[in-house]
Design a protein around this motif. Structure first.
Motif, PDB file in Angstrom:
ATOM      1  N   UNK A   1      -1.380   1.100  -5.024  1.00 49.04           N
ATOM      2  CA  UNK A   1      -0.544   0.631  -6.312  1.00 49.04           C
ATOM      3  C   UNK A   1      -0.888   1.729  -7.429  1.00 49.04           C
ATOM      4  N   UNK A   2      -2.218   2.126  -7.576  1.00 41.35           N
ATOM      5  CA  UNK A   2      -2.419   3.179  -8.347  1.00 41.35           C
ATOM      6  C   UNK A   2      -1.851   4.255  -8.487  1.00 41.35           C
ATOM      7  N   UNK A   3      -1.191   4.630  -7.373  1.00 43.32           N
ATOM      8  CA  UNK A   3      -0.547   5.956  -7.353  1.00 43.32           C
ATOM      9  C   UNK A   3       0.893   5.720  -7.945  1.00 43.32           C
ATOM     10  N   UNK A   4       1.423   4.633  -8.046  1.00 45.62           N
ATOM     11  CA  UNK A   4       2.838   4.328  -8.678  1.00 45.62           C
ATOM     12  C   UNK A   4       3.955   4.450  -7.165  1.00 45.62           C
ATOM     13  N   UNK A   5       3.283   4.496  -6.252  1.00 43.80           N
ATOM     14  CA  UNK A   5       4.402   4.509  -5.270  1.00 43.80           C
ATOM     15  C   UNK A   5       5.191   2.970  -5.021  1.00 43.80           C
ATOM     16  N   UNK A   6       4.598   1.938  -5.579  1.00 46.63           N
ATOM     17  CA  UNK A   6       5.246   0.655  -5.294  1.00 46.63           C
ATOM     18  C   UNK A   6       4.428  -0.378  -6.181  1.00 46.63           C
ATOM     19  N   UNK A   7       5.082  -1.574  -6.370  1.00 47.79           N
ATOM     20  CA  UNK A   7       4.516  -2.622  -7.000  1.00 47.79           C
ATOM     21  C   UNK A   7       4.054  -3.624  -5.960  1.00 47.79           C
ATOM     22  N   UNK A   8       3.230  -4.277  -6.151  1.00 48.89           N
ATOM     23  CA  UNK A   8       2.757  -5.413  -5.134  1.00 48.89           C
ATOM     24  C   UNK A   8       1.961  -6.259  -5.552  1.00 48.89           C
TER      25      UNK A   8
ATOM     26  N   UNK B   1      -8.141  -0.909 -15.075  1.00 45.44           N
ATOM     27  CA  UNK B   1      -7.463   0.057 -15.965  1.00 45.44           C
ATOM     28  C   UNK B   1      -6.507   0.773 -15.493  1.00 45.44           C
ATOM     29  N   UNK B   2      -6.236   1.090 -14.138  1.00 48.20           N
ATOM     30  CA  UNK B   2      -5.021   2.145 -13.755  1.00 48.20           C
ATOM     31  C   UNK B   2      -3.926   1.211 -13.474  1.00 48.20           C
ATOM     32  N   UNK B   3      -3.998  -0.141 -13.512  1.00 42.99           N
ATOM     33  CA  UNK B   3      -2.671  -1.011 -13.174  1.00 42.99           C
ATOM     34  C   UNK B   3      -2.479  -1.587 -14.583  1.00 42.99           C
TER      35      UNK B   3
ATOM     36  N   UNK C   1      -5.583  -3.282   4.243  1.00 44.75           N
ATOM     37  CA  UNK C   1      -6.379  -4.335   3.481  1.00 44.75           C
ATOM     38  C   UNK C   1      -6.346  -4.249   2.122  1.00 44.75           C
ATOM     39  N   UNK C   2      -6.781  -5.147   1.333  1.00 45.67           N
ATOM     40  CA  UNK C   2      -6.459  -5.455  -0.075  1.00 45.67           C
ATOM     41  C   UNK C   2      -6.947  -4.177  -0.910  1.00 45.67           C
ATOM     42  N   UNK C   3      -8.213  -3.679  -0.515  1.00 46.70           N
ATOM     43  CA  UNK C   3      -8.717  -2.571  -1.212  1.00 46.70           C
ATOM     44  C   UNK C   3      -7.501  -1.226  -1.125  1.00 46.70           C
ATOM     45  N   UNK C   4      -7.121  -0.950   0.061  1.00 46.86           N
ATOM     46  CA  UNK C   4      -6.096   0.175   0.273  1.00 46.86           C
ATOM     47  C   UNK C   4      -4.809  -0.308  -0.336  1.00 46.86           C
ATOM     48  N   UNK C   5      -4.619  -1.591  -0.563  1.00 45.78           N
ATOM     49  CA  UNK C   5      -3.591  -1.745  -1.495  1.00 45.78           C
ATOM     50  C   UNK C   5      -3.540  -1.636  -2.672  1.00 45.78           C
TER      51      UNK C   5
END
Length: 308
Positions: free
Chosen positions: A228-235, A246-248, A220-224
């Motif tokens: 994203x905050x972890x830096x695993x990828x862009x989306x 503020x984390x993005x 879902x969007x909240x999980x996405x």
């Protein structure tokens, strides 16, 4: 020769079985046991004097008689729903508790504005894209990314939601330095799970990735957003979420082909109920007063990469 008129509960079971095709799925939908469903079905077949489903090893198969009677049963169901909706409107029950069904992004947006709702309005927000919830009286009005194809509804365009590409700051900085044509091949990307592959934003990402596999898929969007905050990828995120996180960092301008019109949908039978009018007026005001936030005109000015 039939001995009594069919019971409405029997007909509800018949329709659930017709729509799901199995006792197990129908039992889950109605919240009753499979033996109870079997008894209702047998009682209905006795009442109407015909077999409605063939009992096969692989499950139930509707007979020709069942197919002939299904439209009549659906008409009875709609009449029952209309009866109850009108009763709700007359009784004023919806003045006390109003239920909203909203698409995922709209549910997140309105939940974030809930503190500003009118005093005395109790609003329940349920995330769903199923407009049938209105017909079945499981919701009083809806907010959707599109108009319903059928139903006696009153609709109103609320505004537009824009989205953009977001990532954790370090990844965002690397991507801004890339050629726009290379960001999909050279940077890691994440998206939603396969069940959302028909969504425009999802199709956009997957089309640009071509044969490249996403680093991660979220349910879902909240999980996405969390991923994203972890830096695993862009989306992709709606701007009202990404710009306030503020984390993005926003990498791109709002992606114009993905702008989505948002519609308010209310059943005609309930339009005059005071509580529903109060709730729909509040929803309309939220989309109007937050138009800049929803469009991405506020927030991360550093996201200037134009992606199409």
């Amino acid at each position: 020769m039939t001995t009594k008129n069919p019971d409405w509960d029997h007909i509800r079971v018949f329709l659930a079985l017709a729509r799901t095709g199995s006792l197990r799925a129908a039992a889950q939908e109605l919240g009753v046991s499979q033996p109870t469903l079997g008894r209702h079905l047998s009682a209905l077949e006795t009442a109407v004097g015909v077999v409605l489903f063939d009992r096969l090893p692989e499950g139930l198969r509707m007979t020709e008689a069942g197919r002939d009677l299904r439209p009549r049963a659906e008409a009875m169901e709609e009449a029952a729903f209309a009866f109850h909706r009108q009763g709700d409107a007359i009784s004023g029950i919806r003045d006390r508790h109003v239920r909203l069904s909203a698409s995922a992004w709209s549910a997140l947006f309105l939940s974030g504005q809930i503190k500003s709702r009118p005093d005395g309005l109790y609003l329940e927000i349920r995330q769903s894209d199923d407009t049938q919830l209105l017909t079945k009286r499981e919701a009083d009005f809806a907010v959707r990314h599109g108009l319903p194809l059928t139903g006696d509804f009153i609709t109103k365009r609320l505004g537009t939601v824009s989205c953009a590409v977001y990532a954790a700051p370090d990844l965002a900085e690397d991507m801004r330095a890339m050629d726009p044509d290379a960001v999909f091949g050279d940077a890691p990307w994440i998206c939603l799970s396969e069940e959302f592959d028909l969504y425009e934003s999802q199709r956009w990402v997957l089309a640009h990735l071509a044969d490249t596999k996403p680093e991660f898929r979220a349910g879902n969007t909240a999980m996405l957003q969390q991923a994203l905050r972890t830096g695993v990828g862009a989306g992709i995120l709606p701007c009202f979420l990404g710009d306030r996180d503020p984390a993005l960092s926003r990498i791109s301008k709002p992606i114009e082909p993905l702008d989505s019109d948002i519609w308010l949908i209310v059943h005609r039978d309930l339009r005059g109920a005071d509580g529903i009018k109060q709730a729909t007026d509040w929803v309309a005001e939220m989309y109007k007063s937050r138009a800049l936030l929803l469009s991405g005109a506020q927030g991360h000015q550093s996201g200037q990469l134009k992606l199409t």
